[in-house]
Write a protein that holds these residues in place. Structure first.
Motif, PDB file in Angstrom:
ATOM      1  N   MET A   1       0.852  -1.173   0.000  1.00 26.70           N
ATOM      2  CA  MET A   1       0.000   0.000   0.000  1.00 26.70           C
ATOM      3  C   MET A   1       0.899   1.237   0.000  1.00 26.70           C
ATOM      4  SD  MET A   1      -2.991   0.917   2.664  1.00 26.70           S
ATOM      5  CE  MET A   1      -4.372   1.588   1.811  1.00 26.70           C
ATOM      6  N   PRO A   2       0.549   2.230  -0.794  1.00 32.13           N
ATOM      7  CA  PRO A   2       1.378   3.437  -0.817  1.00 32.13           C
ATOM      8  C   PRO A   2       1.332   4.170   0.517  1.00 32.13           C
ATOM      9  CG  PRO A   2      -0.633   3.737  -2.098  1.00 32.13           C
ATOM     10  CD  PRO A   2      -0.596   2.302  -1.678  1.00 32.13           C
ATOM     11  N   ALA A   3       2.344   5.004   0.747  1.00 29.47           N
ATOM     12  CA  ALA A   3       2.421   5.753   1.998  1.00 29.47           C
ATOM     13  C   ALA A   3       1.244   6.710   2.142  1.00 29.47           C
ATOM     14  CB  ALA A   3       3.735   6.517   2.073  1.00 29.47           C
ATOM     15  N   LEU A   4       0.703   7.174   1.033  1.00 28.32           N
ATOM     16  CA  LEU A   4      -0.422   8.088   1.054  1.00 28.32           C
ATOM     17  C   LEU A   4      -1.547   7.445   0.259  1.00 28.32           C
ATOM     18  CD1 LEU A   4      -1.552  10.869   1.808  1.00 28.32           C
ATOM     19  CD2 LEU A   4      -0.558  11.744  -0.300  1.00 28.32           C
ATOM     20  N   ALA A   5      -2.696   7.286   0.882  1.00 31.19           N
ATOM     21  CA  ALA A   5      -3.818   6.656   0.204  1.00 31.19           C
ATOM     22  C   ALA A   5      -5.072   7.487   0.421  1.00 31.19           C
ATOM     23  CB  ALA A   5      -4.031   5.240   0.746  1.00 31.19           C
ATOM     24  N   LEU A   6      -5.911   7.525  -0.583  1.00 33.68           N
ATOM     25  CA  LEU A   6      -7.193   8.206  -0.448  1.00 33.68           C
ATOM     26  C   LEU A   6      -8.165   7.272   0.266  1.00 33.68           C
ATOM     27  CD1 LEU A   6      -7.526   9.841  -3.978  1.00 33.68           C
ATOM     28  CD2 LEU A   6      -6.861  10.931  -1.840  1.00 33.68           C
ATOM     29  N   ILE A   7      -8.747   7.776   1.333  1.00 36.66           N
ATOM     30  CA  ILE A   7      -9.696   7.001   2.121  1.00 36.66           C
ATOM     31  C   ILE A   7     -11.087   7.607   1.884  1.00 36.66           C
ATOM     32  CG2 ILE A   7     -10.354   6.264   4.442  1.00 36.66           C
ATOM     33  CD1 ILE A   7      -7.665   5.136   3.610  1.00 36.66           C
ATOM     34  N   PRO A   8     -12.074   6.796   1.550  1.00 37.86           N
ATOM     35  CA  PRO A   8     -13.413   7.340   1.333  1.00 37.86           C
ATOM     36  C   PRO A   8     -13.965   7.993   2.600  1.00 37.86           C
ATOM     37  CG  PRO A   8     -13.361   4.941   0.991  1.00 37.86           C
ATOM     38  CD  PRO A   8     -11.990   5.367   1.370  1.00 37.86           C
ATOM     39  N   SER A   9     -14.911   8.881   2.426  1.00 33.00           N
ATOM     40  CA  SER A   9     -15.455   9.623   3.572  1.00 33.00           C
ATOM     41  C   SER A   9     -16.141   8.716   4.585  1.00 33.00           C
ATOM     42  CB  SER A   9     -16.426  10.704   3.095  1.00 33.00           C
ATOM     43  OG  SER A   9     -17.516  10.105   2.416  1.00 33.00           O
ATOM     44  N   ASP A  10     -16.596   7.553   4.162  1.00 37.76           N
ATOM     45  CA  ASP A  10     -17.233   6.632   5.108  1.00 37.76           C
ATOM     46  C   ASP A  10     -16.217   5.733   5.805  1.00 37.76           C
ATOM     47  OD1 ASP A  10     -16.650   5.208   2.832  1.00 37.76           O
ATOM     48  OD2 ASP A  10     -18.503   4.045   2.846  1.00 37.76           O
ATOM     49  N   GLY A  11     -14.928   6.016   5.621  1.00 37.10           N
ATOM     50  CA  GLY A  11     -13.876   5.275   6.312  1.00 37.10           C
ATOM     51  C   GLY A  11     -13.241   4.229   5.420  1.00 37.10           C
ATOM     52  N   PRO A  12     -12.122   3.690   5.879  1.00 36.68           N
ATOM     53  CA  PRO A  12     -11.417   2.673   5.088  1.00 36.68           C
ATOM     54  C   PRO A  12     -12.178   1.351   5.094  1.00 36.68           C
ATOM     55  CG  PRO A  12     -10.335   2.985   7.192  1.00 36.68           C
ATOM     56  CD  PRO A  12     -11.427   4.011   7.109  1.00 36.68           C
ATOM     57  N   SER A  13     -11.981   0.585   4.029  1.00 45.39           N
ATOM     58  CA  SER A  13     -12.608  -0.735   3.952  1.00 45.39           C
ATOM     59  C   SER A  13     -11.831  -1.717   4.833  1.00 45.39           C
ATOM     60  CB  SER A  13     -12.605  -1.225   2.500  1.00 45.39           C
ATOM     61  OG  SER A  13     -11.270  -1.499   2.076  1.00 45.39           O
ATOM     62  N   GLU A  14     -12.405  -2.872   5.045  1.00 46.55           N
ATOM     63  CA  GLU A  14     -11.725  -3.915   5.832  1.00 46.55           C
ATOM     64  C   GLU A  14     -10.399  -4.298   5.175  1.00 46.55           C
ATOM     65  OE1 GLU A  14     -12.454  -5.430   8.793  1.00 46.55           O
ATOM     66  OE2 GLU A  14     -13.996  -3.898   8.996  1.00 46.55           O
ATOM     67  N   ARG A  15     -10.396  -4.356   3.843  1.00 47.26           N
ATOM     68  CA  ARG A  15      -9.174  -4.713   3.122  1.00 47.26           C
ATOM     69  C   ARG A  15      -8.103  -3.648   3.328  1.00 47.26           C
ATOM     70  NH1 ARG A  15      -6.829  -3.192  -1.211  1.00 47.26           N
ATOM     71  NH2 ARG A  15      -8.531  -1.933  -1.992  1.00 47.26           N
ATOM     72  N   GLN A  16      -8.505  -2.383   3.255  1.00 46.91           N
ATOM     73  CA  GLN A  16      -7.541  -1.304   3.472  1.00 46.91           C
ATOM     74  C   GLN A  16      -6.990  -1.344   4.887  1.00 46.91           C
ATOM     75  OE1 GLN A  16     -10.177   1.887   2.212  1.00 46.91           O
ATOM     76  NE2 GLN A  16      -8.689   2.490   0.641  1.00 46.91           N
ATOM     77  N   LEU A  17      -7.853  -1.577   5.854  1.00 45.01           N
ATOM     78  CA  LEU A  17      -7.388  -1.661   7.242  1.00 45.01           C
ATOM     79  C   LEU A  17      -6.405  -2.807   7.424  1.00 45.01           C
ATOM     80  CD1 LEU A  17     -10.619  -0.923   9.294  1.00 45.01           C
ATOM     81  CD2 LEU A  17      -8.594   0.523   9.066  1.00 45.01           C
ATOM     82  N   ALA A  18      -6.701  -3.948   6.811  1.00 48.36           N
ATOM     83  CA  ALA A  18      -5.807  -5.108   6.921  1.00 48.36           C
ATOM     84  C   ALA A  18      -4.449  -4.805   6.289  1.00 48.36           C
ATOM     85  CB  ALA A  18      -6.450  -6.325   6.273  1.00 48.36           C
ATOM     86  N   GLU A  19      -4.451  -4.119   5.137  1.00 47.87           N
ATOM     87  CA  GLU A  19      -3.198  -3.777   4.475  1.00 47.87           C
ATOM     88  C   GLU A  19      -2.390  -2.789   5.316  1.00 47.87           C
ATOM     89  OE1 GLU A  19      -4.282  -2.273   0.643  1.00 47.87           O
ATOM     90  OE2 GLU A  19      -4.727  -4.260  -0.159  1.00 47.87           O
TER      91      GLU A  19
END
Length: 77
Positions: A1-19
């Protein structure tokens, strides 16, 4: 995952959190190993402290402090 990622306004997904969590955990292990190779006691203590804080925040997950402790055990024959 890149050091800077766009997170949707409703929060990160489970996959993003795991990464993100996997990246943080890998970083702590890498810092611990680098400090161990360099003989940097302060670096070792810092990594152990971060591991304990991560373990406190995720009590149901695998314990990172145990992973670091296992790095000091000789490999089974």
């Amino acid at each position: 995952m890149p050091a800077l990622a766009l997170i949707p306004s409703d929060g990160p997904s489970e996959r993003q959190l795991a990464e993100i969590e996997a990246g943080v955990r890998a970083g702590v292990v890498a810092d611990y190993l680098a400090a161990q190779r360099a003989g940097d006691l302060l670096g070792l203590l810092a990594a152990e402290y971060l591991a304990s804080r991560i373990d406190e925040s995720t009590p149901d997950g695998p314990r990172l402090a145990d992973e670091l402790a296992d790095l000091n055990q000789p490999a089974a024959a």
